[in-house]
Write a protein that holds these residues in place. Sequence first.
Motif, mmCIF file in Angstrom:
data_model
loop_
_atom_site.group_PDB
_atom_site.id
_atom_site.type_symbol
_atom_site.label_atom_id
_atom_site.label_comp_id
_atom_site.label_asym_id
_atom_site.label_seq_id
_atom_site.Cartn_x
_atom_site.Cartn_y
_atom_site.Cartn_z
ATOM 1 N N LEU A 89 71.554 23.585 7.821
ATOM 2 C CA LEU A 89 70.284 23.876 8.470
ATOM 3 C C LEU A 89 69.557 24.962 7.701
ATOM 4 N N LEU A 90 68.222 24.893 7.717
ATOM 5 C CA LEU A 90 67.403 25.898 7.029
ATOM 6 C C LEU A 90 66.965 26.941 8.044
ATOM 7 N N VAL A 108 67.256 30.663 4.219
ATOM 8 C CA VAL A 108 68.702 30.631 3.996
ATOM 9 C C VAL A 108 69.243 29.316 4.564
ATOM 10 N N TRP A 109 70.091 28.644 3.773
ATOM 11 C CA TRP A 109 70.809 27.467 4.273
ATOM 12 C C TRP A 109 72.067 27.938 4.979
ATOM 13 N N ILE A 110 72.199 27.555 6.258
ATOM 14 C CA ILE A 110 73.345 27.989 7.052
ATOM 15 C C ILE A 110 74.094 26.758 7.561
ATOM 16 N N ASN A 111 75.351 26.972 7.964
ATOM 17 C CA ASN A 111 76.133 25.896 8.558
ATOM 18 C C ASN A 111 75.627 25.609 9.976
ATOM 19 N N LYS A 112 75.931 24.421 10.477
ATOM 20 C CA LYS A 112 75.440 24.032 11.796
ATOM 21 C C LYS A 112 76.039 24.878 12.910
ATOM 22 N N ASP A 113 77.257 25.420 12.689
ATOM 23 C CA ASP A 113 77.863 26.252 13.728
ATOM 24 C C ASP A 113 77.250 27.647 13.795
ATOM 25 N N GLN A 114 76.356 27.976 12.832
ATOM 26 C CA GLN A 114 75.679 29.273 12.854
ATOM 27 C C GLN A 114 74.329 29.204 13.559
ATOM 28 N N ARG A 115 73.984 28.033 14.079
ATOM 29 C CA ARG A 115 72.649 27.848 14.660
ATOM 30 C C ARG A 115 72.410 28.791 15.842
ATOM 31 N N GLU A 116 73.369 28.846 16.741
ATOM 32 C CA GLU A 116 73.195 29.690 17.928
ATOM 33 C C GLU A 116 73.026 31.153 17.550
ATOM 34 N N GLU A 117 73.815 31.611 16.563
ATOM 35 C CA GLU A 117 73.707 33.000 16.102
ATOM 36 C C GLU A 117 72.319 33.285 15.541
ATOM 37 N N ALA A 118 71.777 32.330 14.752
ATOM 38 C CA ALA A 118 70.455 32.529 14.155
ATOM 39 C C ALA A 118 69.359 32.541 15.209
ATOM 40 N N GLU A 119 69.467 31.667 16.211
ATOM 41 C CA GLU A 119 68.433 31.626 17.234
ATOM 42 C C GLU A 119 68.465 32.867 18.107
ATOM 43 N N ILE A 120 69.658 33.442 18.333
ATOM 44 C CA ILE A 120 69.758 34.696 19.101
ATOM 45 C C ILE A 120 69.030 35.820 18.378
ATOM 46 N N LYS A 121 69.092 35.808 17.051
ATOM 47 C CA LYS A 121 68.421 36.837 16.252
ATOM 48 C C LYS A 121 66.924 36.585 16.106
ATOM 49 N N GLY A 122 66.415 35.494 16.724
ATOM 50 C CA GLY A 122 64.987 35.222 16.668
ATOM 51 C C GLY A 122 64.543 34.516 15.408
ATOM 52 N N LEU A 123 65.466 33.922 14.683
ATOM 53 C CA LEU A 123 65.125 33.223 13.456
ATOM 54 C C LEU A 123 64.750 31.772 13.777
ATOM 55 N N ASP A 181 66.160 21.388 10.778
ATOM 56 C CA ASP A 181 67.071 20.493 10.074
ATOM 57 C C ASP A 181 66.441 20.049 8.754
ATOM 58 N N PRO A 182 67.228 19.498 7.835
ATOM 59 C CA PRO A 182 66.703 19.108 6.515
ATOM 60 C C PRO A 182 65.591 18.061 6.592
ATOM 61 N N THR A 183 65.694 17.129 7.538
ATOM 62 C CA THR A 183 64.654 16.108 7.650
ATOM 63 C C THR A 183 63.313 16.727 8.000
ATOM 64 N N THR A 184 63.322 17.706 8.902
ATOM 65 C CA THR A 184 62.083 18.387 9.274
ATOM 66 C C THR A 184 61.482 19.109 8.077
ATOM 67 N N VAL A 185 62.343 19.712 7.246
ATOM 68 C CA VAL A 185 61.850 20.408 6.051
ATOM 69 C C VAL A 185 61.129 19.427 5.132
ATOM 70 N N MET A 186 61.743 18.274 4.881
ATOM 71 C CA MET A 186 61.129 17.288 3.988
ATOM 72 C C MET A 186 59.851 16.714 4.590
ATOM 73 N N VAL A 187 59.886 16.409 5.888
ATOM 74 C CA VAL A 187 58.718 15.818 6.534
ATOM 75 C C VAL A 187 57.552 16.807 6.553
ATOM 76 N N THR A 188 57.839 18.083 6.824
ATOM 77 C CA THR A 188 56.780 19.096 6.799
ATOM 78 C C THR A 188 56.188 19.223 5.397
#
Length: 698
Positions: free
Chosen positions: A439-440, A466-481, A485-492
């Motif tokens: 995940l980006l 930063v590219w992070i593992n999928k299990d780090q998603r909750e940690e990143a969202e808690i920090k307000g980041l 997902d990669p598909t969203t990055v390409m589509v955007t």
Amino acid sequence: MVCIKDGINLATVNKKKFDIKSNLDVLVAFGVIGIVMMIIIPLPKGILDVLLAFNITLSIVIILITMFTTNVLQFSVFPTLLLVTTLIRLALNISSTRLILSEADAGKIIEAFGEFVIRGNYVVGIIIFLIIVVIQFIVITNGAGRVSEVSARFTLDAMPGKQMSIDADLNSGLIDEAMAKKRRQDLQSEADFYGAMDGASKFVKGDAIASIIITTINIIAGIVIGVLMHGMDAATAAQTYVRLSVGDGLVSQVPALLISTASGILVTRSGSPDNFGKTLATQLTAFPIAAGVASGVMLFLGLVPNMPKVAFFAASLATGILAYLLYKEETKQQELELALEEDELVEMERTEPENVMNLISVEPMEVEIGYGLIPLADETTGGDLLQRIASVRRQCAIEMGIIVQPIRIRDNLQLKTNEYVIKIRGTVIASSELMASMLLCMDPNGDSSEIQGIKTVEPTFNLPAVWINKDQREEAEIKGLTVVDPTTVMVTHLTETIKAHSYELLGRQEVKLIVDNTREKYSTVVEELIPDLMTIGELQKVLQNLLREKVPIKDMVTIMESLADNSRNTKDIELLTEYVRFALARTICNQIINEERAVTVVTLTPELEELVASNVQKSMQGSFPTIDPDTTTRIFHNIRETIDSVYFYNNQPVILVSPNIRAVFRKLVEMAFPHVMIISLNEIPNDIEIRTEGVVSV
């Protein structure tokens, strides 16, 4: 060349020979008169037998003709023939009734029919006769009449459309005047045929009723005459006259049944190009599985207790063999068709020059992905890239009003494993790399160093990520980041690339589609502008100029009305674009207006505007600034300083200039400041407040 032999002109002799077809109309006329005469003049038994045999033969010929016709117009005389055959049967009935009642003998054919059907049981004979009449009267004739009625109604309803189709083919040159005339006549004849058949079926109904009445009269009157005038006892009279009356009825009703069946076959024919026999054989044998299932059902019924096993087993065996033979034939036919297709492909590749064109054709837009990104496009593994790209096309149509042709997705082994490239007309416009299984993560403030991962740059807006593992998603969202997902990055990335290069994707074909869509609801606007005032190519250039500066072209009615108003006075595409921008003032300001309905802008000093206005060079491609490089550098430096010192709504820098230099000033700064909006005073509606927060000087 005329041959003379022994003083005789052979050509003259040949002309005098009797030709059956050329004189058949005369024979028919005499025949109809003869039918009427049969009602009046008594017929000998021998002649009656001949005429009854002729009647049966004629009915057999008629039903066979209906089975071999492929179009109702091939037997369009059938309604009239139905009347004539009905008249023949009635005349023969009258003649046979005269012989039955007067001589108690109506010839060998009637005698044979009576003996063969009754077999000594008069009740059975009468019942069989009544059943035949009921079948003809209620089942076949009623059905054929209803089909004729509905067909006549539908044919008449469809006539205007078919007439228009014929006229269209004639106008386009697909057919000539003679063919058009023939098709119109066929169309009228078909409608007349079904209408006539609807009425002609009443003849058969009347004939059936008359047959019952005549048979009843023959039986009752015959018994009375036999007892009172011929001295028979009641049993002998009943035996004689019932046999003759039923035989007479059967002789007349068997041909009637054949002809009514023929009428049903004729009016129920669909539009098949083959005759009834070929169509029936083709369609009944089209599905071998149906015969196979029927074979299984017959076998099951044969195994049921108390069922006649021989009959059901024989039926099962017959349908099973038929299914096997049909399956083998179908398989052979498929193999033959496949072989023919392969031969045709090989021949096409060998001989057709058009295949070379496929090698040099260029897709309007395509995305190539590396091997590692294939799972994103594989729907079987949960990839939704294809659906997301389809939504991109809808989004571009809604936001920008542009039609993006289907975007081709293909894998390219020459790319890096996780790389993708975006191409427009075969040229690479943008590229980047993705981690398909990660995940980006991005920080809205521009710093993503607080979480562990692979540092990178977001491809669309060049933000640190930063590219992070999928299990780090909750940690990143808690920090307000922000985590995507990669598909969203390409589509955007793809969406923003399309918006940035939309003017390159807008070809004449796309403009034609937009114009045609507008024409459906606003035909007056389109017809006034195109092609009298502007061509599709000129409209394309105006729309490209708007898209180049991110102005949506969704409001095509306003754009075309503005062009229609001003294109009479000028053909300058650049000036026409400025007129359109003035008409789209609210659309342009909608992107930069804040909640207080105010626009924050940076303006130019009068000296700078005068400098730009006095250094303009006109050309066929528009107006271009001719300011010297040193002055241009100072202008760019001052623009950068001023923009950096001002807070703009939605971080969208805006420079406000005079209308007469807007286009030129845009060309001056677009290379250095492609994301800065250059608008004129004409493009800001009167009800919107202008807040000047900075001034650019020389």
